[in-house]
Design a protein around this motif. Structure first.
Motif, PDB file in Angstrom:
ATOM      1  N   LYS A  82       1.011  -1.214  -0.039  1.00  0.00           N
ATOM      2  CA  LYS A  82      -0.068  -0.045  -0.012  1.00  0.00           C
ATOM      3  C   LYS A  82       0.769   1.196  -0.025  1.00  0.00           C
ATOM      4  N   ASP A  83       1.951   1.306   0.688  1.00  0.00           N
ATOM      5  CA  ASP A  83       2.964   2.446   0.857  1.00  0.00           C
ATOM      6  C   ASP A  83       3.417   2.625  -0.176  1.00  0.00           C
ATOM      7  N   PHE A  84       3.887   1.634  -1.174  1.00  0.00           N
ATOM      8  CA  PHE A  84       4.561   1.675  -2.467  1.00  0.00           C
ATOM      9  C   PHE A  84       3.500   2.208  -3.369  1.00  0.00           C
ATOM     10  N   GLN A  85       2.340   1.779  -3.325  1.00  0.00           N
ATOM     11  CA  GLN A  85       1.155   2.267  -4.356  1.00  0.00           C
ATOM     12  C   GLN A  85       0.884   3.705  -4.369  1.00  0.00           C
ATOM     13  N   ASP A  86       0.753   4.036  -3.011  1.00  0.00           N
ATOM     14  CA  ASP A  86       0.543   5.280  -2.565  1.00  0.00           C
ATOM     15  C   ASP A  86       1.244   6.406  -3.292  1.00  0.00           C
ATOM     16  N   ILE A  87       2.767   6.165  -3.317  1.00  0.00           N
ATOM     17  CA  ILE A  87       3.847   6.862  -3.926  1.00  0.00           C
ATOM     18  C   ILE A  87       3.532   6.906  -5.312  1.00  0.00           C
ATOM     19  N   LEU A  88       3.312   5.780  -5.938  1.00  0.00           N
ATOM     20  CA  LEU A  88       3.250   5.727  -7.340  1.00  0.00           C
ATOM     21  C   LEU A  88       2.265   6.442  -8.073  1.00  0.00           C
ATOM     22  N   THR A  89       1.190   6.664  -7.023  1.00  0.00           N
ATOM     23  CA  THR A  89       0.028   7.152  -7.575  1.00  0.00           C
ATOM     24  C   THR A  89       0.174   8.785  -7.296  1.00  0.00           C
ATOM     25  N   GLU A  90       1.064   9.144  -6.244  1.00  0.00           N
ATOM     26  CA  GLU A  90       1.269  10.234  -6.107  1.00  0.00           C
ATOM     27  C   GLU A  90       2.168  10.999  -7.135  1.00  0.00           C
ATOM     28  N   ARG A  91       3.156  10.313  -7.560  1.00  0.00           N
ATOM     29  CA  ARG A  91       4.150  10.589  -8.383  1.00  0.00           C
ATOM     30  C   ARG A  91       3.541  10.404  -9.860  1.00  0.00           C
ATOM     31  N   ARG A  92       2.178   9.942 -10.101  1.00  0.00           N
ATOM     32  CA  ARG A  92       1.691   9.824 -11.091  1.00  0.00           C
ATOM     33  C   ARG A  92       2.335   8.996 -12.029  1.00  0.00           C
ATOM     34  N   GLY A  93       2.721   7.574 -11.682  1.00  0.00           N
ATOM     35  CA  GLY A  93       3.483   6.552 -12.479  1.00  0.00           C
ATOM     36  C   GLY A  93       2.232   6.099 -13.496  1.00  0.00           C
ATOM     37  N   PHE A  94       2.863   5.644 -14.563  1.00  0.00           N
ATOM     38  CA  PHE A  94       2.187   4.957 -15.586  1.00  0.00           C
ATOM     39  C   PHE A  94       1.915   3.361 -15.560  1.00  0.00           C
ATOM     40  N   ARG A  95       0.929   2.900 -15.058  1.00  0.00           N
ATOM     41  CA  ARG A  95       0.610   1.473 -15.027  1.00  0.00           C
ATOM     42  C   ARG A  95       0.368   0.793 -16.231  1.00  0.00           C
ATOM     43  N   ILE A  96       1.038   0.057 -16.722  1.00  0.00           N
ATOM     44  CA  ILE A  96       0.652  -0.673 -18.083  1.00  0.00           C
ATOM     45  C   ILE A  96       0.655  -2.310 -17.874  1.00  0.00           C
ATOM     46  N   GLU A  97      -0.180  -2.952 -18.968  1.00  0.00           N
ATOM     47  CA  GLU A  97      -0.441  -4.331 -18.751  1.00  0.00           C
ATOM     48  C   GLU A  97       1.099  -5.092 -19.174  1.00  0.00           C
ATOM     49  N   GLU A  98       1.488  -4.645 -20.259  1.00  0.00           N
ATOM     50  CA  GLU A  98       2.629  -5.413 -20.748  1.00  0.00           C
ATOM     51  C   GLU A  98       3.626  -5.501 -19.833  1.00  0.00           C
ATOM     52  N   HIS A  99       4.310  -6.634 -20.050  1.00  0.00           N
ATOM     53  CA  HIS A  99       5.352  -7.258 -19.157  1.00  0.00           C
ATOM     54  C   HIS A  99       6.390  -8.006 -19.773  1.00  0.00           C
ATOM     55  N   THR A 100       6.665  -8.154 -20.795  1.00  0.00           N
ATOM     56  CA  THR A 100       7.839  -8.759 -21.601  1.00  0.00           C
ATOM     57  C   THR A 100       8.503  -7.610 -22.199  1.00  0.00           C
ATOM     58  N   PRO A 101       9.788  -7.791 -22.208  1.00  0.00           N
ATOM     59  CA  PRO A 101      10.634  -6.655 -22.849  1.00  0.00           C
ATOM     60  C   PRO A 101      10.177  -6.249 -24.048  1.00  0.00           C
ATOM     61  N   ALA A 102       9.895  -7.030 -25.078  1.00  0.00           N
ATOM     62  CA  ALA A 102       9.390  -6.449 -26.466  1.00  0.00           C
ATOM     63  C   ALA A 102       8.038  -5.871 -26.300  1.00  0.00           C
ATOM     64  N   LEU A 103       7.261  -6.141 -25.657  1.00  0.00           N
ATOM     65  CA  LEU A 103       5.738  -5.589 -25.429  1.00  0.00           C
ATOM     66  C   LEU A 103       6.097  -4.212 -24.696  1.00  0.00           C
ATOM     67  N   VAL A 104       6.935  -3.977 -23.696  1.00  0.00           N
ATOM     68  CA  VAL A 104       7.240  -2.839 -22.889  1.00  0.00           C
ATOM     69  C   VAL A 104       7.896  -1.923 -23.783  1.00  0.00           C
ATOM     70  N   GLU A 105       8.926  -2.720 -24.508  1.00  0.00           N
ATOM     71  CA  GLU A 105       9.475  -1.570 -25.332  1.00  0.00           C
ATOM     72  C   GLU A 105       8.635  -0.982 -26.516  1.00  0.00           C
ATOM     73  N   LYS A 106       7.742  -1.702 -26.956  1.00  0.00           N
ATOM     74  CA  LYS A 106       6.722  -1.154 -27.922  1.00  0.00           C
ATOM     75  C   LYS A 106       5.921   0.056 -27.291  1.00  0.00           C
ATOM     76  N   ARG A 107       5.379  -0.246 -26.239  1.00  0.00           N
ATOM     77  CA  ARG A 107       4.507   0.497 -25.524  1.00  0.00           C
ATOM     78  C   ARG A 107       5.469   1.810 -25.121  1.00  0.00           C
ATOM     79  N   ILE A 108       6.272   1.808 -24.778  1.00  0.00           N
ATOM     80  CA  ILE A 108       7.234   3.148 -24.532  1.00  0.00           C
ATOM     81  C   ILE A 108       7.353   3.845 -25.877  1.00  0.00           C
ATOM     82  N   ILE A 109       7.741   3.307 -26.836  1.00  0.00           N
ATOM     83  CA  ILE A 109       7.813   3.868 -28.073  1.00  0.00           C
ATOM     84  C   ILE A 109       6.662   4.362 -28.523  1.00  0.00           C
ATOM     85  N   ASP A 110       5.588   3.763 -28.443  1.00  0.00           N
ATOM     86  CA  ASP A 110       4.222   4.213 -29.086  1.00  0.00           C
ATOM     87  C   ASP A 110       3.437   5.288 -28.390  1.00  0.00           C
ATOM     88  N   ASP A 111       3.530   5.040 -26.989  1.00  0.00           N
ATOM     89  CA  ASP A 111       2.961   5.872 -26.178  1.00  0.00           C
ATOM     90  C   ASP A 111       3.575   6.944 -25.296  1.00  0.00           C
TER      91      ASP A 111
END
Length: 506
Positions: A82-111
């Motif tokens: 919970k404490d970690f999630q609170d910090i991610l939310t306050e820092r406006r982190g980007f949550r994504i569903e992708e979790h493999t190198p290729a898909l994460v890489e593509k998500r960063i480049i595309d979006d």
């Protein structure tokens, strides 16, 4: 532009990254050592941090993220304390569903690239070719309103074609589409996107009904050499078309910019804003964009990032360049609510706020001082008397074609000289009862401001009458001159006000 990434996780993905991403890796335990080797261990040198562990509960890591800039962390873990999630939310982190190198890489480049891709197609004679059905009344009002009225029938009838270009879509990306239009209850509109390759139709996508009041995604085919947008109507009544906005689709990670927010009022007017909580120390800087006649986008982001203070950006994409961030009661209340919400999130008071804007953006910076009661207002080359400003059909910008008259029509519903005084007085009446003795004002002006130069002395007299603490700098030139000096004035005064506000709070 190369995007630099710091991956933090047990498994090193470096060998799996194939694109132009500049990839760096460290584990959580080795993070202090990694940072110590930088030129400045307290600075996040990469554009984004990617957290690749399935479980996030490290106090060491969350404490570091809490110190880093907002909107810079990407994660996909499902097990987060919970404490970690609170910090991610306050820092406006980007949550994504992708979790493999290729898909994460593509998500960063595309979006998650920082470039803003947004533009509008208007229903003007150079962008819209009308095809008026029999017995339908067709009327253009200025360059933002094109009306069809009558009985269109029970099936879709084509009303015209928007001229489009292949470059409207960036490589391998889709666009979010927003149609700004009005209609009576029994009249309906539709847009048909038609893509061609070698003269043959390769794909079609139709948007109609309530979907036109939302952001809809248009995905082009992999291969095409041109497209057009066909406009349809059916039912009976009035269809009033204004513009079609298209912006790069970031698949839920923001609008125009990563983290940008799109909101719609009950009257179907859109409000675009971008919030960065910065270092969470006062002040909150609220900045309104200048006129943007052909491209939608936020302004001042890079300059405000250097100040590290929280900031909130507005950009007005209505009409064909903006309508001074004002309008109906609901629209203005929505703008005020957004500002007050960010004040509350930060735990600030109204006096911890600086409202700022140049040219068109100077108007809302002054106007909303009545509603916010900020600690300071920063203005440059203000345009204040909208009656006088919108009375003419031409502006000194060679590429403008009637924007001022369209602003008048948008705000009053017509173009008539009887509205001059009402438009002129809108600002002054709104801010008359504000306690200006407690608001520090910094003002930059030019000697030969042909846009609304007549209002400058009126503003100076207003400040004297209301005992306003004022810093005023004037440079020789016209409205479009001295841009570098203007930006320097804005940033210098923001820095001074920031230091003053923080010293007063100690």
């Amino acid at each position: 532009m190369t995007i630099s990434i710091l991956q933090i996780g047990a498994d090193d993905w470096t060998a799996s990254i194939t694109s132009c991403l500049e990839w760096h890796h460290t584990t959580i335990l080795d993070l202090p050592t990694f940072l110590a080797r930088q030129r400045d261990p307290y600075v996040l040198e990469q554009d984004y941090v990617v957290l690749t562990d399935d479980v996030l509960e490290s106090t060491l890591l969350s404490s570091q993220i809490e110190e880093w800039p907002a909107l810079r962390v990407i994660y996909f873990a499902n097990q987060i304390s919970k404490d970690f999630q609170d910090i991610l939310t306050e820092r406006r982190g980007f949550r994504i569903e992708e979790h493999t190198p290729a898909l994460v890489e593509k998500r960063i480049i595309d979006d998650l690239s920082s470039g803003q891709h947004g533009f509008s197609k208007s229903f003007t004679e150079d962008q819209f070719l009308p095809q008026v059905p029999k017995d339908i009344h067709f009327k253009r009002e200025g360059r933002f309103s094109t009306k069809f009225e009558g009985d269109f029938g029970e099936t879709w009838q084509q009303l015209g074609t928007i001229i489009a270009g292949k470059d409207d879509f960036q490589n391998n990306s889709a666009n979010e589409v927003w149609l700004a239009y009005d209609h009576t209850e029994e009249a309906a509109a539709a847009l048909l996107f038609v893509f061609y390759q070698l003269g043959e139709i390769v794909q079609q996508q139709m948007i109609y009904g309530e979907d036109l009041h939302q952001l809809k995604v248009v995905v082009p085919p992999e291969m095409y050499d041109g497209y057009e947008i066909l406009v349809f109507g059916k039912g009976k009544g009035l269809l009033d078309f204004q513009s079609i906005h298209q912006r790069r689709h970031r698949h839920g990670l923001g609008h125009l910019l990563p983290g940008g927010v799109w909101q719609k009022t009950n009257e179907n007017e859109e409000i675009l804003n971008y919030f960065n909580p910065g270092n969470r120390q006062k002040p909150l800087i609220v900045s309104f964009a200048d006129t943007r006649l052909y491209v939608d986008g936020f302004e001042m982001r890079e300059a405000l990032n250097t100040l590290e203070s929280p900031y909130l950006l507005f950009t007005d994409s209505r009409v064909q360049g903006g309508a001074f961030d004002i309008g109906t009661v609901e629209y203005e209340k929505s703008v005020v609510q957004i500002i007050k919400q960010k004040i509350k999130i930060l735990g600030f008071s109204p006096e911890d706020v600086i409202l700022m804007g140049s040219s068109m953006g100077s108007y809302p910076a002054l106007y909303y001082a009545e509603d916010i009661n900020p600690g300071a207002v920063v203005l440059a080359k203000p345009i204040l008397n909208l009656g006088a400003f919108t009375a003419g059909s031409k502006i000194s910008r060679s590429f403008d074609q009637g924007w001022r008259l369209d602003v008048r029509r948008y705000l009053t519903g017509r173009v008539h000289p009887d509205d001059n005084e009402k438009l002129n007085q809108k600002l002054w009446q709104h801010i008359e009862n504000t306690n200006w003795t407690n608001i520090q004002v910094a003002l930059f002006s030019v000697t030969n401001d042909e846009y609304d130069g007549q209002s400058l002395q009126q503003l100076l007299d207003f400040f004297v009458e209301h005992n306003t603490p004022l810093t005023h700098v004037t440079e020789e030139g016209t409205h479009m001159d001295k841009l570098d000096e203007m930006v320097d004035f804005l940033t210098t005064n923001l820095e001074k006000m920031k230091q003053t506000m923080r010293m007063e709070g100690e």
